[in-house]
Design a protein around this motif. Structure first.
Motif, mmCIF file in Angstrom:
data_model
loop_
_atom_site.group_PDB
_atom_site.id
_atom_site.type_symbol
_atom_site.label_atom_id
_atom_site.label_comp_id
_atom_site.label_asym_id
_atom_site.label_seq_id
_atom_site.Cartn_x
_atom_site.Cartn_y
_atom_site.Cartn_z
ATOM 1 N N LYS A 74 53.995 35.189 41.949
ATOM 2 C CA LYS A 74 53.054 36.181 42.428
ATOM 3 C C LYS A 74 52.498 36.364 41.002
ATOM 4 N N SER A 75 53.621 36.601 40.143
ATOM 5 C CA SER A 75 53.104 37.004 38.704
ATOM 6 C C SER A 75 51.917 36.089 38.346
ATOM 7 N N GLU A 76 51.582 34.553 39.072
ATOM 8 C CA GLU A 76 50.670 33.991 38.778
ATOM 9 C C GLU A 76 49.491 33.865 39.110
ATOM 10 N N ARG A 77 49.616 34.834 40.477
ATOM 11 C CA ARG A 77 48.596 34.655 41.247
ATOM 12 C C ARG A 77 47.776 35.695 41.141
ATOM 13 N N GLU A 78 48.498 36.939 40.056
ATOM 14 C CA GLU A 78 47.769 37.955 40.151
ATOM 15 C C GLU A 78 46.729 37.367 38.550
ATOM 16 N N SER A 79 46.832 36.417 37.684
ATOM 17 C CA SER A 79 45.607 36.418 36.644
ATOM 18 C C SER A 79 44.873 35.259 37.506
ATOM 19 N N TYR A 80 44.946 34.716 38.508
ATOM 20 C CA TYR A 80 44.707 33.640 39.485
ATOM 21 C C TYR A 80 43.100 34.394 39.278
ATOM 22 N N VAL A 81 42.311 33.247 38.956
ATOM 23 C CA VAL A 81 40.527 33.547 38.930
ATOM 24 C C VAL A 81 39.737 33.425 40.202
ATOM 25 N N TRP A 84 42.699 33.800 46.435
ATOM 26 C CA TRP A 84 44.437 32.790 46.200
ATOM 27 C C TRP A 84 44.682 32.800 47.548
#
Length: 293
Positions: A74-81, A84
C-alpha cells in the motif's frame, strides 16, 4: 510413499485455490507466487499430523501472509506514478488448465480496481466471504477477529463494491461480440463506429507506471476516447493490431504496435455499449504475455 512427496502433492492439490486468493489480494502474479512460496516453506516446517484440516491451515497462512504483504505494498503504491491497475492474467485460448483457477469467481480487472480502495483486512474479509464463500465464523478464525467485526467489514466492503460495480450481468458471448466489433472498428480506423460502441459517459483508466505513456486522470466521454483509438490508427495504421483474448476471465484485447505488445485492454460492457476501459501499459505488468504476434 515418501512423506515429503505426499506433502508436496497435498500442497499442489490446493495450490490453484491458494493462488486465486493471493492474486485477488495482491493484484500481481509475482507477489502471489512469493506468498505461496512462503506458505510452502511454513507448510514443510509444520507438524502436519496435528492439523485438523490442511486446506483450512493453508488458506489461513496464505490470507495472513497476503494481508501483511498488501500492507507493505500500500505504501509503495501511494508513490506509484499514475493509476495502479492489477497485472492482467491473460489466456490466449478460451480456457487452459493453468488459468482455469477459480474463474467462476469474480476476477475482473474492474473488481480488482475497486478492491484497491479497501483496507487489507476489508479486502480479505470480502474475498473470503463473497468470492470464496467461507462462513462468517471461518472468516473470523482466518483473520483472528470477532464474527461481528467480520460481518461489519464485509458489509462495508460489499456496499463499496456494489456502488462501483455495474448492476447488470452480461453473458460472455455478448461481451465478446461487442469487443469483436470494437476491435475491427479500431483496427480499421472507423472512428464513428468506435464511438457508436462506447457509452456516452464511458471512462478510461490507464496504467503506465511511469514507464509507458498513460493519462494522469481518468478520461471520460465517447467522443474523447474514440479519438484516442483513432489517433493510434492515424499514427501507425496497419502497424496497429488487436488480438481478442481472455483477461482475468473475461473477453479483452491485446494491442500490438509495430509487432510488439503495447497495451492489455479490459472492458466493462452493459450488453450494448462499453462503459469502462482499463488499459494496462506498464511493461512490468505485461511481462507474462507474449510480446510479439
Amino acid at each position: 510413499m515418501n512423506p515429503a512427496q505426499t506433502d508436496n502433492d497435498l500442497f499442489a492439490r490446493h495450490r490453484p485455490r491458494l493462488f486465486a486468493i493471493a492474486y485477488r489480494m495482491l493484484g500481481t502474479r509475482a507477489d502471489a507466487e512469493d506468498v505461496l512460496q512462503d506458505a510452502w516453506l511454513r507448510w514443510h516446517q509444520t507438524d502436519q499430523a496435528t492439523l485438523q484440516s490442511a486446506e483450512a491451515w493453508l488458506v489461513t497462512i496464505v490470507t495472513r501472509l497476503a494481508i501483511d504483504r498488501l500492507r507493505a505494498a500500500k505504501s509503495e503504491r501511494e508513490s506509484y506514478v499514475g493509476w495502479w491497475l492489477p497485472e492482467p492474467l491473460v489466456e490466449l485460448d478460451e480456457r487452459t488448465p493453468e488459468t482455469a483457477v477459480e474463474l467462476a469467481s469474480d476476477l475482473s480487472v474492474a473488481l480488482m480496481w475497486v478492491l484497491e480502495r479497501l483496507s487489507p483486512e476489508e479486502r480479505a474479509a470480502y474475498l473470503l466471504r463473497q468470492v470464496f464463500d467461507h462462513d462468517y465464523d471461518e472468516v473470523a478464525t482466518l483473520l483472528g477477529k470477532s464474527e461481528a467485526a467480520c460481518r461489519q467489514m464485509v458489509h462495508r466492503a460489499t456496499e463499496r463494491v456494489q456502488q462501483a460495480q455495474p448492476r447488470f450481468t452480461v453473458p460472455l458471448d455478448a461481451h465478446r461480440r461487442i469487443l469483436e466489433k470494437f476491435m475491427l472498428a479500431a483496427q480499421s480506423g472507423q472512428r464513428d463506429a468506435v464511438k457508436a460502441l462506447l457509452d456516452e459517459n464511458v471512462a478510461l483508466v490507464g496504467d503506465g507506471g511511469g514507464k509507458a505513456g498513460a493519462f494522469a486522470d481518468v478520461k471520460h466521454g465517447a467522443d474523447r476516447i474514440a479519438n484516442l483509438f483513432w489517433a493510434a490508427f492515424l499514427k501507425y495504421a496497419d502497424d496497429v493490431v488487436y488480438q481478442l483474448v481472455q483477461i482475468n476471465g473475461e473477453p479483452g484485447l491485446l494491442r500490438y504496435v509495430c509487432g510488439k505488445l503495447d497495451t492489455a485492454l479490459a472492458f466493462v460492457v452493459d450488453g450494448e455499449h462499453i462503459t469502462e476501459i482499463y488499459a494496462v501499459r506498464n511493461p512490468d505488468k505485461l511481462a507474462g504475455i507474449p510480446h510479439r504476434i
